[in-house]
Design an enzyme around this catalytic site. Sequence first.
Site, PDB file in Angstrom:
ATOM      1  N   HIS A 206       0.822  -1.208   0.000  1.00 19.56           N
ATOM      2  CA  HIS A 206       0.000   0.000   0.000  1.00 19.56           C
ATOM      3  C   HIS A 206       0.857   1.261   0.000  1.00 19.56           C
ATOM      4  CE1 HIS A 206      -3.662  -2.350   1.758  1.00 19.56           C
ATOM      5  NE2 HIS A 206      -3.468  -2.557   0.479  1.00 19.56           N
ATOM      6  N   CYS A 549       1.844  -4.845 -18.909  1.00 20.48           N
ATOM      7  CA  CYS A 549       1.315  -3.898 -17.937  1.00 20.48           C
ATOM      8  C   CYS A 549       1.843  -4.167 -16.535  1.00 20.48           C
ATOM      9  CB  CYS A 549      -0.210  -3.900 -17.936  1.00 20.48           C
ATOM     10  SG  CYS A 549      -0.960  -5.493 -17.518  1.00 20.48           S
TER      11      CYS A 549
END
Length: 590
Positions: A206, A549
């Site tokens: 995070h 990606c």
Amino acid sequence: MPSSTPSTFHGIGICPGTVAGPAVIFAGRIGGDTAAEPEPPCADPNAETERIAGVMANVAQEYRDLAASADSADARAMLEAAALLAVDRGLINAVSKRLHMGDGPKLAVRNAVEEYAALFRNLGGRLAERVADLEDIRDRTLAAMENGAVGEGMGAQGGAHAIPALSEPSVIVARELAPADLTMLLGANRGMVLGIVCEAGGVTSHAAILATQAGIPTVMRVGGLLDAMTDDSHDDSHPVDGRMIAFNGETGDVVLDPTDREIALLRGQPDPGAELGLGAETISAPTVPDDAGAAGVPGVAVAQNGNVAADPSPEVREIKLLLNLSGSEDLAAMGETIAESDGVGLLRTEFLFLDRADAPSVTEQADLYERVLRAFPSRRVVIRTLDAGSDKPLAFLPRTDGDAEPNPALGVRGIRLSRVYESLLDDQLAALAEAFDRTYGDVDLWVMAPMIATVEEAEWFARKARAYGLPNVGVMIETPAAALCAREILDVVDFASIGTNDLTQYVMAADRCNSAVSGLLDPANPAVMRLIAMVGAAARETGKPVGVCGEAAGDPRIAPKLVEMGVTSLSVAPARLPALRRTLTPLSAE
């Protein structure tokens, strides 16, 4: 006396940028890094459970208050999720169990959190990424218990984490940062955080996501740095805080007490490791295997905003540079980045579904998709259908097996979940078709499914998506099986996109959330590169586009090799786009 400790280190580059400045150690973590003081068992475990539950409820409220002031939608979502975790009934029950076993109050909190953290680590995936949240909850709860006042846990100068008030632009050095840590650091020191270096964490943590969104140069998994900084043998002229540190957020190279020459090398060399001795074997450019089919690839022209600078000959391939988005970004604030890109290479849609009691409606989804499509007129936008499962559970769905899967990374996730709950996919495809209709086709919409392993799965998804009138239908290549069958898969879809993060973990049999095996998670490994080259060869044979990606797309060591192997687009986090363009510009000139 000169230091005998190392001065050069290597980690994982998270957000590009070269930084040199004084280091400030973010210590905090009173809950996990020090031994618990002896304390007697409590006299009334039930009453103590209620008291601790109250403390944790107040910690949860502090997270919510912090979320309300956070700048980014992702930070708000992460802090709200931490608030829910702080009052999780299972965690409170674990504390109660430890109290009844004879633990004192603080030890009960420590042991209960560690049991939960061990469970999350074993489950892997998204849950493993939340271990930092658990440790943060532990620390703030213990700080509140120690201080006798809950509100001090988030205080700027005390409690669980003493947030430094920076007097000059500085580099933050920490073992690990929770979302609350980073949000508070940036809130208290706007414009003063030059960069971030952590010993733990990774590309999907995070803190990494938030640092990248904020555009703060960051390197993680820099083992041994804190020990070197606090080693008593270093020269007395180098205090722990204030020691100069320099790093390159693209390559992950870090230098403690750098010379002017070392700083110059970090800034001027796309791969300075060879000159600095920072583990050149680890960061050297990958070798394309001879049998990978990468030879003889025509020249390239790097597009910008959908255009190639000069008309390329038929022998020259256009390479599009695209953005990875989560859907929660403030697109209005990204005007310059959007203008420099060729579109979106990966729009994640999970945030619409996670942490909610019911599934989003077709209209709610269509509104979000339309907002993104309208931000990229006449350009490509690649949207990935829901990539959820037992490691990213949906609260409104029952578990497919009635219990937690022992290895969720290999379980019912991605397209597998969509086949179990087909109506969920139907609603998403209907929403995508509606959003496309609202834009009157003024966008190049591509839709792809995650976690494909077989040709049959690819056929099933393509048939279903085309039935909704979606113009370009593709799949993610994330499993070795899909890479090995890329030729057959590309026969039944319009395009493919290689997710190098998952592909690497599956090829190397190494959980990307487990720092103990992080050394294996290098997409430049020949085994991974050989599979990518096979997909590139299949793309050339079929005439179908294939993009990348994953994190490899923004790695300056690897991106040129991906182009050489036949990849037609590279998609990266917005903060990485300028560096990627600089990396590939020499290819256009050749």
